[in-house]
Write an enzyme that holds these catalytic residues in place. Structure first.
Site, PDB file in Angstrom:
ATOM      1  N   ARG A 157      66.254  10.484   3.936  1.00 39.22           N
ATOM      2  CA  ARG A 157      66.121  10.333   5.231  1.00 39.22           C
ATOM      3  C   ARG A 157      64.412  10.724   5.388  1.00 39.22           C
ATOM      4  NH1 ARG A 157      68.874  10.409   9.898  1.00 39.22           N
ATOM      5  NH2 ARG A 157      68.317  12.075  10.558  1.00 39.22           N
ATOM      6  N   ARG A 161      55.639   9.140   0.383  1.00 41.52           N
ATOM      7  CA  ARG A 161      54.348   7.890   1.212  1.00 41.52           C
ATOM      8  C   ARG A 161      53.356   8.650   0.052  1.00 41.52           C
ATOM      9  NH1 ARG A 161      54.580   9.960   7.221  1.00 41.52           N
ATOM     10  NH2 ARG A 161      56.325   8.525   8.069  1.00 41.52           N
ATOM     11  N   ARG A 232      80.226  19.577   8.529  1.00 43.65           N
ATOM     12  CA  ARG A 232      79.025  20.608   8.560  1.00 43.65           C
ATOM     13  C   ARG A 232      78.578  21.053  10.380  1.00 43.65           C
ATOM     14  NH1 ARG A 232      78.630  24.711   5.714  1.00 43.65           N
ATOM     15  NH2 ARG A 232      76.237  25.790   5.688  1.00 43.65           N
ATOM     16  N   ARG A 263      65.402  26.098  10.234  1.00 40.84           N
ATOM     17  CA  ARG A 263      63.980  25.582  11.196  1.00 40.84           C
ATOM     18  C   ARG A 263      63.804  26.582  12.463  1.00 40.84           C
ATOM     19  NH1 ARG A 263      65.496  19.309  11.264  1.00 40.84           N
ATOM     20  NH2 ARG A 263      68.175  19.051  11.860  1.00 40.84           N
ATOM     21  N   GLU A 288      67.361  27.702  13.717  1.00 44.61           N
ATOM     22  CA  GLU A 288      68.887  26.984  12.784  1.00 44.61           C
ATOM     23  C   GLU A 288      69.012  27.476  12.226  1.00 44.61           C
ATOM     24  OE1 GLU A 288      68.127  22.647  14.060  1.00 44.61           O
ATOM     25  OE2 GLU A 288      69.282  22.215  12.134  1.00 44.61           O
ATOM     26  N   TYR A 336      75.953   9.511  10.599  1.00 46.09           N
ATOM     27  CA  TYR A 336      75.478  10.664  10.993  1.00 46.09           C
ATOM     28  C   TYR A 336      73.883   9.462  11.090  1.00 46.09           C
ATOM     29  CZ  TYR A 336      72.077  13.450   8.367  1.00 46.09           C
ATOM     30  OH  TYR A 336      70.562  14.669   9.140  1.00 46.09           O
ATOM     31  N   ASP A 338      71.539   7.842  14.200  1.00 50.33           N
ATOM     32  CA  ASP A 338      70.437   8.933  14.900  1.00 50.33           C
ATOM     33  C   ASP A 338      70.183   8.025  16.388  1.00 50.33           C
ATOM     34  OD1 ASP A 338      68.852  10.033  12.959  1.00 50.33           O
ATOM     35  OD2 ASP A 338      67.263   8.140  12.200  1.00 50.33           O
TER      36      ASP A 338
END
Ligand code: UDP
Length: 351
Positions: A157, A161, A232, A263, A288, A336, A338
């Site tokens: 995910r 680049r 989770r 994070r 988090e 999962y 989005d």
């Protein structure tokens, strides 16, 4: 409302999108939601002291390359054009996260060009150093298991680049609703054919003869008769600070295994258009912490492996045998997803 043609159980993205489609087809829809409020895990709260929009279940950024989704969602809310960047703090330095030229050149103190990246990363020492710094610890904390044992599509995910593009998502359409996330759900459900009942959990057998679209946990629907699907979970610590800007950006990841959280979110950065909030001498941060899940905790991420996929497949087969029942969404489908993917699934469903 006298007559009901369809019931939507669960008022998250999938459920509210479906409810709207059904209502616009002329059907009378009852939405039942077990929580006291709509919005699922996209739910936000406006902090009364600062006016800052707190994402109660962690940062949510709407992003999509699906034009149908983008057109649909903008019928209800206008987006502020926010483009998501994620930074990672490792051993005293802060990096732009997509695995690209910015991170690699800063980490190795190099000046590599785009055409040199592929060969450089083919060298196992280099790729291992990057993986160990930015992915190993974060993934172990996030999933509570060895990174090698999780589905590789999860780590994929994170974009890879060969340029200096530090946008966290590849999607060209992104943003945060100017009027806040809660308004998206309220407006989706604001239709004369929709009625809403919060605080009511759906159980098999309710509403006999009426079509039900269910997006709660699929194992819960069957009273866990085949066993529990593993999830989770997360825990959050929110703090209001008397400074204008804590970290200078909306999210900084902490991949180091010795840091207990993954994070820190700083919500004011999601609304740069709110000049007063941006300049006020207060900010809200949220740490988090990944957490093991047990029945009764909030489920966040499906733990996808062979056995959980088999089990969710069995539950979905059971559900398919029940007439007039359709199961979907992140919890229902055990996927999962989005936000845009949940919305796309609801837009594509045959109704
Ligand atoms: N990941 C990581 N380091 C990071 C960010 C992500 O190792 O700094 C891995 C981790 O396994 C995580 C996955 O990539 O679960 C997906 O990250 P994403 O940011 O998409 O997670 P989400 O925002 O959905 O929690």
């Amino acid at each position: 409302m006298q007559e009901i043609h369809a019931v939507v159980a669960g008022a998250g993205i999938w459920g509210c999108t479906l409810a709207r489609r059904l209502a616009e087809k002329g059907m009378k829809v009852l939405v039942v939601e077990s929580r006291p409020v709509v919005g699922g895990n996209v739910r936000c709260e406006i902090d009364p002291e600062t006016g800052i929009e707190i994402h109660l279940y962690g940062s949510h950024i709407f992003h999509t390359h699906n034009d149908k989704v983008w057109s649909f969602v903008r019928r209800f809310v206008e987006f502020n054009g926010y483009q998501h960047k994620v930074m990672a703090h490792f051993k005293g330095k802060t990096y732009f996260l997509p695995l690209g030229l910015s991170l690699i050149n800063k980490f190795f103190n190099t000046e590599l060009k785009p055409c040199e990246i592929a060969a450089f990363m083919k060298d196992e020492n280099n790729s291992k150093a990057i993986f160990d710094a930015f992915f190993r610890g974060y993934t172990s904390k996030q999933w509570g298991r060895d990174p090698e044992s999780i589905d590789p599509s999860i780590i994929r995910r994170v974009p890879v680049r060969e340029n200096y593009d530090v946008n966290y998502f590849n999607d060209y359409n992104q943003g945060i609703p100017l009027s806040g996330y809660n308004s998206l759900f309220e407006r989706l459900l604001d239709h004369p054919n929709i009625s809403l009942e919060c605080g009511r959990a759906y159980r098999i057998g309710d509403f006999p003869g009426t079509k039900v679209y269910y997006s709660g946990p699929v194992d819960k629907l069957f009273n866990y008769k085949l066993g529990e699907l593993p999830w989770r979970s997360l825990k959050f610590e929110t703090e209001t600070l008397d400074i204008s800007d804590y970290q200078g950006t909306s999210v900084i990841n902490y991949p180091d295994i010795s840091v207990p959280y993954t994070r820190i979110h700083e919500f004011k950065h999601y609304h740069p258009e709110c000049k007063d909030t941006m300049t006020m001498a207060k900010t809200i941060i949220m740490r988090e912490f990944p957490a093991a899940w047990k029945n009764g905790d909030e489920p966040y991420y499906p733990i996808s492996d062979k056995s959980s996929q088999e089990l969710s497949g069995k539950y979905l087969e059971e559900a398919a045998k029940i007439p007039n029942l359709v199961v979907g969404g992140r919890l229902g489908g055990y996927k999962y997803l989005d936000m845009d993917q949940a919305m796309a699934a609801a837009l594509e469903l045959e109704i």
